[in-house]
Design a protein around this motif. Structure first.
Motif, short mmCIF file in Angstrom:
data_model
loop_
_atom_site.label_atom_id
_atom_site.label_comp_id
_atom_site.label_asym_id
_atom_site.label_seq_id
_atom_site.Cartn_x
_atom_site.Cartn_y
_atom_site.Cartn_z
N UNK A 90 4.27 8.93 1.42
CA UNK A 90 2.89 8.56 1.77
C UNK A 90 2.57 7.13 1.34
N UNK A 91 1.97 6.39 2.26
CA UNK A 91 1.47 5.02 1.98
C UNK A 91 0.24 4.81 2.85
N UNK A 92 -0.82 4.29 2.28
CA UNK A 92 -1.93 3.92 3.16
C UNK A 92 -1.51 2.65 3.91
N UNK A 93 -2.12 2.41 5.06
CA UNK A 93 -1.75 1.22 5.83
C UNK A 93 -2.03 -0.07 5.05
N UNK A 94 -3.22 -0.21 4.40
CA UNK A 94 -3.42 -1.44 3.60
C UNK A 94 -2.43 -1.55 2.44
N UNK A 281 -7.74 8.34 8.48
CA UNK A 281 -6.44 8.95 8.20
C UNK A 281 -5.53 8.07 7.38
N UNK A 282 -5.36 6.80 7.78
CA UNK A 282 -4.41 5.92 7.08
C UNK A 282 -5.11 4.89 6.19
N UNK A 283 -6.43 5.01 6.05
CA UNK A 283 -7.13 4.20 5.04
C UNK A 283 -7.47 2.78 5.44
N UNK A 284 -7.38 2.46 6.73
CA UNK A 284 -7.73 1.07 7.08
C UNK A 284 -9.13 0.93 7.65
N UNK A 380 -6.45 -4.24 8.37
CA UNK A 380 -7.82 -3.96 7.95
C UNK A 380 -7.75 -3.03 6.74
N UNK A 381 -8.83 -3.02 5.97
CA UNK A 381 -8.71 -2.39 4.66
C UNK A 381 -9.99 -1.64 4.31
N UNK A 382 -9.92 -0.30 4.41
CA UNK A 382 -11.10 0.53 4.21
C UNK A 382 -11.70 0.42 2.81
N UNK A 383 -10.87 0.61 1.78
CA UNK A 383 -11.40 0.58 0.41
C UNK A 383 -11.86 -0.82 0.02
N UNK A 384 -11.20 -1.83 0.54
CA UNK A 384 -11.64 -3.21 0.29
C UNK A 384 -13.10 -3.38 0.74
N UNK A 385 -13.41 -2.87 1.95
CA UNK A 385 -14.77 -3.01 2.48
C UNK A 385 -15.77 -2.23 1.61
N UNK A 386 -15.35 -1.05 1.16
CA UNK A 386 -16.23 -0.24 0.30
C UNK A 386 -16.50 -1.00 -1.01
N UNK A 387 -15.45 -1.57 -1.59
CA UNK A 387 -15.62 -2.31 -2.86
C UNK A 387 -16.46 -3.57 -2.65
N UNK A 388 -16.30 -4.21 -1.50
CA UNK A 388 -17.09 -5.41 -1.21
C UNK A 388 -18.57 -5.03 -1.21
N UNK A 389 -18.89 -3.92 -0.50
CA UNK A 389 -20.29 -3.49 -0.44
C UNK A 389 -20.81 -3.13 -1.83
N UNK A 390 -19.99 -2.43 -2.61
CA UNK A 390 -20.43 -2.05 -3.96
C UNK A 390 -20.69 -3.30 -4.80
#
Ligand code: G16
Length: 548
Positions: A90-94, A281-284, A380-390
């Motif tokens: 398992x690896x997320x895409x980012x 699904x893949x975290x991006x 693209x990076x899902x958690x990056x965007x979440x952290x940016x907003x936080x």
């Protein structure tokens, strides 16, 4: 251990789409299908170069473990020297992009169908990322497809299956397999970008509540480490954090229609949390919600770019430019104009941002399809965007809704919606696009009603500013004198028939008119979009099956 040479013949449908080859699981499990595609890929790689390491992993969906074992045996038989394999496959895409870049590998094979459903009746996918960590450009995917159309044999070792559950080193023929836990590398990178002490202070203050929905997909372990361990968020606020092969029976798509549990929490409870987010699904991909408030992904890109100075890392490196895919709303264009930096309009697909990022032309990029990212990786990076907003909420001491409303007041609002006609036939999809292309010369200058005159109508062609490569037929644009737009294209990620996407946009500068109902304010444009393409006549459908 011996290498077997297996005779095979081509499958005509192995052309990669917007992001890799996606088909239903049954197709991928059928005899030779996966092997043909992987051999076609290996035939296109220079495995004799200095860089002979490949990264391998997937989003953990059904058929992931079996596909990994097959690919390992084929890699060994094709002379790959080393594989960096995500623990449990398992690896997320980012994270895969992070690992490719950090360990300077030749590239990586990612097994994912992103936000498409998983399980025995769901979808599976394979994509290849190059040494910059980003999706293979069209020049390479075209080559892989050409190989797949003339393949007559593939190579596979008859070795044993590898235990992927422990971070060990294995050997298969002459190939070494190092099993890695990518979470630390990814989390360290996030910590180097964002102000974790600022976010941690907000989370621990007692006056801020949030929920992150990992949707039983790949980001669960990453969110647990970053949001839980490093930022102090309680475990109950990270929901569906255990990855499952069929995503808990759900649809791992962070949108208002599919992330139902999160949407109920954020919109229906009497005390909704201050912040809600989900990834796919893949975290991006990412979706950002405030209490009773949805942030359109196109707005999200514009807002992050406009507020980059609030994040010390981006204040330091500055914002060189912004890129958005063509159908993405022009909200980011308003920001670029004010910041006096370039804005680039690319075709749909993250691969088109790679050259711009590699050559330092842009710092941020994003797409309407719930994707945002920056120059730290090439995905693209899902958690990056979440952290940016936080980080933004913590730095500004403001709510999601206020941040968005203040942005609209300063830059104007781009009312925006996407109407999808899913699972029409391929013939219907192609006929609609051909019909539109045929009508293009007649459309420019046409006045549809008092306020709507078409100033430009074209079939979008992109010329890459770095390597001058040309990508044609990337979507039909109808642009109006008042900046409104209608865009048509066929999805490149679906696996059933065709999906027609119609994107509708209207710009409104007057802040007194920033609180209108989106579908209502776009009503006339929607009506014209259906008439111009004769959607009902061509498909028999009178309304979209999905509205974003
Ligand atoms: C993929 C690509 C994105 C693209 C999206 C659009 O997303 O990576 O760059 O915007 O497809 O898909 P379609 O062609 O269906 O409109 P993902 O998250 O599925 O990998």
């Amino acid at each position: 251990m011996t290498t077997k040479i297996i005779s095979t013949s081509p499958f005509s449908d192995q052309a990669p789409g917007t992001s890799g080859l996606r088909k239903d699981v049954k197709t991928f499990k059928s005899e030779h299908y996966l092997c043909n595609f992987i051999q076609s890929l290996f035939n296109c790689l220079d495995l004799s170069s200095g860089k002979q390491t490949l990264v391998l992993g997937g989003d953990g969906r059904y058929f992931n473990p079996e596909a990994i074992q097959i690919i390992l045996k084929m890699a060994a038989a094709n002379g790959v020297k080393k594989i960096l394999l995500g623990k449990n496959g398992i690896l997320s895409t980012p994270a895969a992009s992070t690992i490719i870049r950090k360990y300077q590998t030749l590239g990586g094979i990612l097994l994912t169908a992103s936000h498409n459903p998983g399980g025995p009746n769901g979808d599976f996918g394979v994509k290849y990322n190059i040494s910059n960590g980003g999706p293979a450009p069209e020049s390479l995917t075209d080559k892989i497809f050409a190989e797949s159309q003339q393949i007559s044999q593939y190579f596979i070792d008859d070795g044993h299956d590898i235990d992927m559950t422990q971070c060990n080193v294995h050997t298969l023929a002459n190939m070494s397999i190092e099993i890695i836990d990518p979470v630390k590398d990814y989390a360290d990178q996030m910590e180097s970008i964002f102000n974790f002490s600022c976010i941690k202070g907000m989370i621990g203050s007692g006056s801020f509540t949030m929920v992150f929905d990992a949707m039983h997909a790949v980001t669960g372990p990453y969110a647990t480490e970053i949001l839980g361990q490093r930022l102090g968020l309680d475990a109950a606020s990270i929901t569906n954090a255990k990855p499952s092969p069929n995503f808990g029976g759900g649809h791992p798509d962070p949108s208002l229609t599919t992330a139902k549990a999160l949407v109920n929490t954020m919109f229906n409870e009497s005390h909704a949390p201050n912040f809600g987010a989900a990834s796919d699904g893949d975290g991006d991909r990412h979706m950002i919600l405030g209490d009773y408030f949805f942030v359109n992904p196109s707005d999200s890109l514009a807002i992050l770019a406009a507020n980059a100075h609030c994040i010390p890392h981006y204040k330091k490196i500055g914002v060189k430019g912004i890129a958005r895919s063509m159908p993405t709303s022009q909200a980011a264009d308003q920001v670029a104009k004010k910041m006096q930096i370039p804005i680039y309009e690319t075709p749909t697909g993250w691969k088109f941002f790679g050259n711009l990022l590699d050559n330092d032309k842009i710092t941020f990029c994003g797409e309407e399809s719930f994707g945002g990212g920056a120059n730290h990786i090439r995905e693209k990076d899902g958690l990056w965007a979440v952290l940016f907003w936080l980080n933004l909420i913590a730095a500004k001491h403001d709510s999601v809704e206020n941040i968005v409303r203040k942005h609209w007041a300063e830059y104007g609002r781009n009312y925006y919606s996407r109407h999808d006609y899913e699972a029409i036939t391929l013939e219907q999809g192609e006929e609609i696009m051909a019909h539109l292309r045929h009508r293009l010369p007649l459309l420019t200058g046409t006045q549809l009603d008092n306020n709507l005159t078409i100033s430009q109508a074209d079939d979008f062609t992109y010329i890459d500013p770095i390597d001058s490569s040309v990508s044609q037929h990337q979507g039909i644009r109808i642009i109006f004198e008042n900046q409104s737009r209608i865009v048509y294209r066929l999805s490149g990620t679906g696996t059933q028939g065709a999906t027609l996407r119609i994107y509708i946009e209207r710009y409104e500068q007057d802040s007194k008119l920033h609180d209108l109902d989106i579908q209502e304010t776009l009503k006339d444009l929607i009506m014209h979009s259906l008439q111009i393409a004769e959607v009902q006549k061509m498909t028999g459908r009178s309304k979209a099956s999905n509205i974003v």
